[in-house]
Every structure is written in C-alpha cells, then in structure tokens.
Scaffold this active site. Sequence first.
Site, short mmCIF file in Angstrom:
data_model
loop_
_atom_site.label_atom_id
_atom_site.label_comp_id
_atom_site.label_asym_id
_atom_site.label_seq_id
_atom_site.Cartn_x
_atom_site.Cartn_y
_atom_site.Cartn_z
N THR A 1 -5.67 -21.57 4.40
CA THR A 1 -5.21 -21.59 3.02
C THR A 1 -3.77 -21.13 3.04
OG1 THR A 1 -7.40 -20.66 2.51
CG2 THR A 1 -5.87 -20.84 0.68
N GLY B 1 -14.26 -19.39 1.77
CA GLY B 1 -14.23 -19.49 0.31
C GLY B 1 -15.48 -18.95 -0.36
N ARG C 1 -17.67 -30.13 -2.24
CA ARG C 1 -17.57 -28.68 -2.12
C ARG C 1 -16.27 -28.19 -2.77
NH1 ARG C 1 -13.87 -24.98 0.91
NH2 ARG C 1 -15.03 -23.02 1.05
N VAL C 2 -16.34 -27.10 -3.52
CA VAL C 2 -15.19 -26.57 -4.24
C VAL C 2 -14.72 -25.28 -3.59
CG1 VAL C 2 -14.33 -25.69 -6.45
CG2 VAL C 2 -15.89 -27.65 -6.40
N SER C 3 -13.42 -25.20 -3.34
CA SER C 3 -12.81 -24.04 -2.69
C SER C 3 -12.55 -22.92 -3.70
CB SER C 3 -11.49 -24.46 -2.05
OG SER C 3 -10.67 -23.36 -1.80
#
Length: 317
Positions: free
Chosen positions: A180, A232, A208-210
């Site tokens: 990141t 995450g 998939r959501v970070s």
Amino acid sequence: MELQVQPKLIIHGGAGSSLHGKGGLEAVRQSLHTVIEEVYSLLLCGATASQAVVHGCQMLEDNPRFNAGTGSVLQSDGQIRMSASLMDGALGRFSGVINISRVKNPIELAQFLQNSPDRVLSDFGSAELAREMQLPSYNALTDLRLQEWIQERQDNFKSAMAGVVAEPELIETSNTGRGTIGVVVLDASGKLAAGTSTGGKGFERIGRVSDSAMPAGNYATNYAGVSCTGIGEDIIDECLAPRIVIRVTDGMSLKEAMLRSFGEAHQNKRDLGAIALDCSGAIAWGKTSEILLAAYHDGEKIGDTLEWNDSELIGYC
C-alpha cells in the site's frame, strides 16, 4: 510565505517481512526520499495538506516499485483493480474509490469526490466517474507484476498475496508483502490530511475490498491523521486508523495512542503498520510486521524506518 506552524510529512510504501539485499533497500530509500523532498518543498510554498497528500500519492502511484497505480498487483483473474481514499481533517471529509481499473492515479478520483454528495464509489461508479472526468485510459500493468502472477498461477495461487516491492530480486512467492502507499501531512496552517492507495493484496477473490478505501485504513481530523498498511482484513478488524485518531482526539498523546493501539493489534496477532501525525507536529509510526517502508520530514531533516527492525512496536519523533 510566513509559516504558522512548521509543516511535517510522513509517507509509506507498504509493510512486509524483509527487503532482500542492500541494493533493494537503497532503491526503496531513494524512491521514498525523492517523494519527501518534492512534497515538502510544496508545503514550504504554501500547499494545503490535501494538495500535498494527493501529490505525494500520485508520485508513489507512478513509481512501479510500489503496489499502487503503475505496478499494482494482479487479482486472481489477472486484472488490476485499485482503491484509494483521501481524508481532509479540517473538513472532516472522507472520499474514495474502490476497485477501479484503467486509470493512472486513483487518488485523483478520491480528490474529485471530496466535493461530491456521493463520496465513495465502487467499481462501476468509479469507472463512470473516470469517464466523466475524461481521464485517459491507462494500463498500470508492469512486466514484473505479470511475471509474479504467472508464477503464482502455475503454483495454483498458494500465496496469500503478492510481494510488497516490485524488484526482480525481491519478487517473493511466499506471504511476505503488504503493498500500500500512504501520505499524511501537517501543513503550514496546522491542517491535517491523509491519503492511501493500493492495488490490493494480489491474487485475491474478485470483488474483495481493501481497507485503503475505508476510514479503517485512512482517517484524519483536526487532531491527528493516520494511513495504514498491512493485511487489510486485520486493519479493518482493528479499525486501526480511527482508533488511533479518536484516542488522540480524546486527549491521549500520539505516542500513547499508537502504543496502546499497536499493543492491542499485537495481542490480537494482527499483521499491519501505520504512519501518523498530530496537530502539534508529532510524528509516529508503528508495525507488527517485520519492516515498515516509511520516510518522514520532521521540519529539519529526512528520516526513514527501512532499517528499524527492533522489538519496539512504535517509533516517534
């Protein structure tokens, strides 16, 4: 321009378990220090916290060494989907995009959404916004990330995620990287802002959501700002960025807030890191992973955390 307060700045390029070789370490150091120098110059010329954060994020997104923008990792289907968010502490306003493709700088869309009534957009909405903004289509794929994905596909995606740093000698097949990028700024007016951007963890399930596009991973108020990196899901479970910021808002020093929050994260066996600033100009960083790729400007000089590898959970200045 007369400074009301001395600007401060801290950035990160991810967290992980190791940087192989001195060459890799120095290359990452040079990349981070270049961003620090340019963004700090902007702050001395009067850039606002949000402007400086966006510029720093753009520079990190444009560096193929880091997992954001150009050089983002590939998901399980071989596609790149990026997420980014911006929080202006003075306005108390969060904005972000989730799983966007074919743009060069996801942070630019997050910046645009600061003045929108709808401030967090998912993949379809983000793509439509990019069209409205007339952003040119951009392919963020690099050969190294493609080779990384091909290698993983041959191994049936046994790795939980991709490497944190894209270097030929650093490509990892094991669970070693949390990629990141993030920037936290205190500007000359005493305002704070935080921005975070990522290509995801790599090889993940589609959709998939970070945490990078959530307040859990990126949060700022008038009191403090935090950008997170790491796993995450661990950051979301700890609600790490707001936890630290709210503790500072409620009267803890930044050092105390980081110590308690990272102590809890360590106890909960989380794998994560964070960078932070408060309105007094205190700078802090923390990790439960082995390394944190961070650099900062304390108003006098540049420092970094690349060789900070002791048993302490946090560092500060």
